[in-house]
Design a protein around this motif. Structure first.
Motif, PDB file in Angstrom:
ATOM      1  N   HIS A   1       0.847  -1.200   0.000  1.00 44.90           N
ATOM      2  CA  HIS A   1       0.000   0.000   0.000  1.00 44.90           C
ATOM      3  C   HIS A   1       0.879   1.246   0.000  1.00 44.90           C
TER       4      HIS A   1
ATOM      5  N   GLU B   1       2.815 -12.342  -7.004  1.00 45.11           N
ATOM      6  CA  GLU B   1       1.509 -13.026  -6.957  1.00 45.11           C
ATOM      7  C   GLU B   1       0.491 -12.245  -6.120  1.00 45.11           C
ATOM      8  N   LEU B   2       0.985 -11.408  -5.211  1.00 46.15           N
ATOM      9  CA  LEU B   2       0.058 -10.575  -4.448  1.00 46.15           C
ATOM     10  C   LEU B   2      -0.439  -9.410  -5.297  1.00 46.15           C
TER      11      LEU B   2
ATOM     12  N   THR C   1      -0.772  -9.314  -8.430  1.00 45.98           N
ATOM     13  CA  THR C   1      -1.735  -9.742  -9.444  1.00 45.98           C
ATOM     14  C   THR C   1      -3.050 -10.214  -8.821  1.00 45.98           C
ATOM     15  N   PHE C   2      -3.024 -10.614  -7.550  1.00 51.82           N
ATOM     16  CA  PHE C   2      -4.237 -11.151  -6.919  1.00 51.82           C
ATOM     17  C   PHE C   2      -5.196 -10.046  -6.468  1.00 51.82           C
ATOM     18  N   TYR C   3      -4.657  -9.025  -5.821  1.00 54.00           N
ATOM     19  CA  TYR C   3      -5.506  -7.988  -5.219  1.00 54.00           C
ATOM     20  C   TYR C   3      -5.814  -6.882  -6.234  1.00 54.00           C
ATOM     21  N   PRO C   4      -7.107  -6.689  -6.525  1.00 51.76           N
ATOM     22  CA  PRO C   4      -7.472  -5.745  -7.588  1.00 51.76           C
ATOM     23  C   PRO C   4      -6.992  -4.315  -7.348  1.00 51.76           C
ATOM     24  N   MET C   5      -6.788  -3.933  -6.098  1.00 51.38           N
ATOM     25  CA  MET C   5      -6.413  -2.528  -5.868  1.00 51.38           C
ATOM     26  C   MET C   5      -4.942  -2.251  -6.184  1.00 51.38           C
ATOM     27  N   PHE C   6      -4.131  -3.296  -6.264  1.00 53.14           N
ATOM     28  CA  PHE C   6      -2.722  -3.068  -6.624  1.00 53.14           C
ATOM     29  C   PHE C   6      -2.602  -2.976  -8.146  1.00 53.14           C
TER      30      PHE C   6
END
Lengths: 470, 135
Positions: free
Chosen positions: B4, B34-35, B37-42
């Protein structure tokens, strides 16, 4: 006359009420914490002593409080399942990842009355010997995260949090963790994985019950925002008095989020089961009915993953009068008491307490297409039936929504949904299958007609095109 | 937390940022990638200065979220028929549909960067854009 009973939201919307600690303490804030910390061991008939912590846990059990996040599981039982003999630390996590479509109750608490949540958490942590707790707040609440962090700072400065809380020799720290836009983080084991810094892939149960193997493989309690706030009130008023609110087995108050096709959407805190579905939609104290000239078509009663209920549906409801035998009565959808057990008897659930109302101008095909697109987007991708199935369903519905459907799509959707439910690690499989199963089964005509019309239109266009080519 | 902070500072999380984070934490870059790409807000690429996120989910859709998104797209010169986030060529605006923002009682809702707007009509959307232009 059905009306709101504001316990948790008592002050939140009062004019001049602010989220700072001065305002909260002026309104009696942190008195429940003082009361809890000042409790003394109680002598039991057998000569043993019951510690204050055990007394609070007993009181929460006595209160009948059921989780407000979705599953409606007894909070007291959840706490009693925690492994206290492992020698490992016990963690508590507040699930503030409010993201079930239709739900907007925790938002009110987090933004308007954060100290109430913090007080509820401190008491819950104390009662469960927790020294470190987390608030997992969804990424889309940046303002909420700031408000919470500020409130935690204030609580520390006032000695409600940190080392030696209020001189009682109890230490506790609470941290805020922000999510980043994934719905699956609301599933408790997915949340735990996410908090550990990984993808939020839910864990399989058994063996990973949070009460035994939770955060960092330690015993962990995960409770919803509203549930933790209720604990504060249970300590204030006593579990027995709290249990007098609401109806048997559905005690206390609950914040209902009402949205969709009603004149006055909003959040209404009611005694559980004291208002019926019809009253919540039509009564002047709540939704005030539908727009002019519209009629009720269906409602989604507990967040978008709950099974839809059709207007005019009748349900067999088992009731036990105070003096007699269990009797089954036929109850119309609108007369269904809005509580955990009644909605379960009606084949659906009250879930997160979110009612979405649909009027007769709405197409069930397009509505379901919207819902399914949500689940296709939010499937975490861990289990094949859900990852693939949610996308197939969404694609088929998108086709039906955009003129490319077929008559057999209705059965095709049912077939896929039936092969997802029960075949996934977490309840997301059911969450994406149940809306499809219920919409298509209860409104099958609408789906088949739409598909058949589109097939006919294409066939017609094909013949016309062929004829002109000759 | 860490990601963040990176995104807040740089506006997105670059490949370099992923590798740097991994080396600081003693992880392989894939564990960080992998994080992201997983979390839409990143985000993996820079987006517009004003990121307009229109809630797409049911209650907002019933209240007219599609019209609101179409209005934003047309007004800043983007194609409303395209899926996914789109950014204007001058880098001023990104418009996208996002999933439930948990304010269904005041639908439709829109977030512009971290500012939240409720009951957004076309008129209100016009004011939101005027506000963006002023900053």
């Amino acid at each position: 006359m059905p009306q709101e009973h504001r316990l948790i939201l008592k002050h939140a919307d009062a004019p001049g009420y602010t989220p700072d600690v001065e305002c909260y303490t002026r309104h009696g804030g942190y008195e429940a914490l003082r009361k809890a910390l000042a409790m003394i061991p109680r002598d039991l008939p057998d000569g043993k002593k019951m510690s204050p912590q055990e007394q609070i846990r007993e009181d929460v059990k006595l209160s009948g409080l059921r989780g407000r996040g979705g599953a409606g599981f007894s909070c007291g039982i959840k706490w009693s399942l925690v492994d206290r003999r492992s020698g490992k630390p016990i963690y508590l996590i507040c699930n503030a990842d409010e993201s079930e479509p239709g739900t907007f109750k925790d938002r009110q608490i987090l933004h308007k009355d954060p100290h109430q949540l913090i007080e509820g958490m401190i008491i819950s942590c104390w009662a469960n010997d927790v020294k470190l707790a987390y608030i997992y707040i969804r990424g889309e609440f940046p303002a909420g995260a700031k408000i919470l962090n500020h409130a935690l700072k204030e609580a520390r400065a006032r000695g409600f949090l940190g080392k030696n809380i209020l001189g009682a020799g109890y230490d506790l720290e609470i941290h805020v963790h922000r999510g980043a836009g994934a719905y699956i983080c609301g599933e408790e084991t997915g949340l735990i994985e996410s908090l550990e810094g990984k993808r939020a892939y839910p864990r399989i149960k058994p063996p990973y019950f949070p009460a035994v193997l939770g955060l960092y493989m330690c015993p962990t309690i995960v409770n919803n925002v509203e549930t933790l706030c209720a604990v504060k009130h249970i300590v204030s008023m006593g579990g027995a008095d709290y249990a007098r609110l609401g109806t048997p087995n559905n005690t206390g108050t609950r914040i209902v989020s009402l949205s969709g096709d009603v004149k006055r959407p909003g959040y209404y805190e009611v005694e559980v089961g004291k208002a019926s579905v019809g009253e919540l939609i039509f009564h002047e104290n709540f939704g005030q009915g539908l727009r002019e000239g519209r009629r009720l078509k269906a409602i989604i009663p507990g967040g978008s993953s709950s099974k839809v209920l059709k207007a005019g549906e009748k349900f067999k409801l088992k009731r036990k009068p105070p003096d007699g035998q269990m009797v089954a009565t036929d109850v119309d959808l609108l007369d269904l008491p809005y509580d955990f057990d009644s909605l379960q008897s009606a084949g659906t659930m009250s879930g997160s307490g979110a009612i979405i109302v649909l009027d007769d101008t709405r197409s069930m095909v397009d509505t379901l297409s919207n819902v399914s697109e949500f689940y296709a987007h939010e499937s975490c991708g861990q289990c094949t039936p859900c990852r693939e199935g949610s996308l197939w369903m969404s694609k088929a519905l998108d086709r039906l929504s955009n003129g490319q459907g077929r008559k057999q799509d209705a059965d095709y959707l049912l077939h896929i949904a039936q092969n997802i439910q029960g075949r996934t690690i977490c309840a997301f499989g059911e969450a994406c299958a149940w809306p499809v199963l219920s919409f298509v089964k209860k409104f099958k005509d609408e789906f088949e007609t739409r598909g058949a019309e589109q097939e006919a239109a294409r066939a017609g266009a094909g013949t016309a095109g062929g004829a002109s080519g000759q | 937390m860490f990601l963040h902070a990176l995104q807040e500072h740089f506006g997105f999380i670059s490949k370099d940022a992923v590798e740097w984070t991994a080396s600081k934490l003693g992880l392989q870059p894939i564990n960080v990638h992998e994080l992201v790409t997983f979390y839409p807000m990143f985000r993996q690429e820079p987006l517009g200065r004003h990121q307009i996120k229109v809630c797409r989910t049911l209650s907002c859709a019933l209240a007219g979220a599609h019209q609101v998104r179409t209005f934003f797209c047309k007004r800043v010169g983007l194609d409303p028929h395209k899926h996914g986030p789109q950014t204007t060529s001058d880098g001023h605006y990104t418009v996208e549909f996002v999933e439930c923002l948990a304010s269904c009682g005041t639908a439709p809702v829109v977030m512009v960067n971290e500012t939240f707007h409720e009951q957004v009509t076309v008129e209100k959307a016009e004011q939101i854009l005027a506000g963006c232009r002023a900053t």
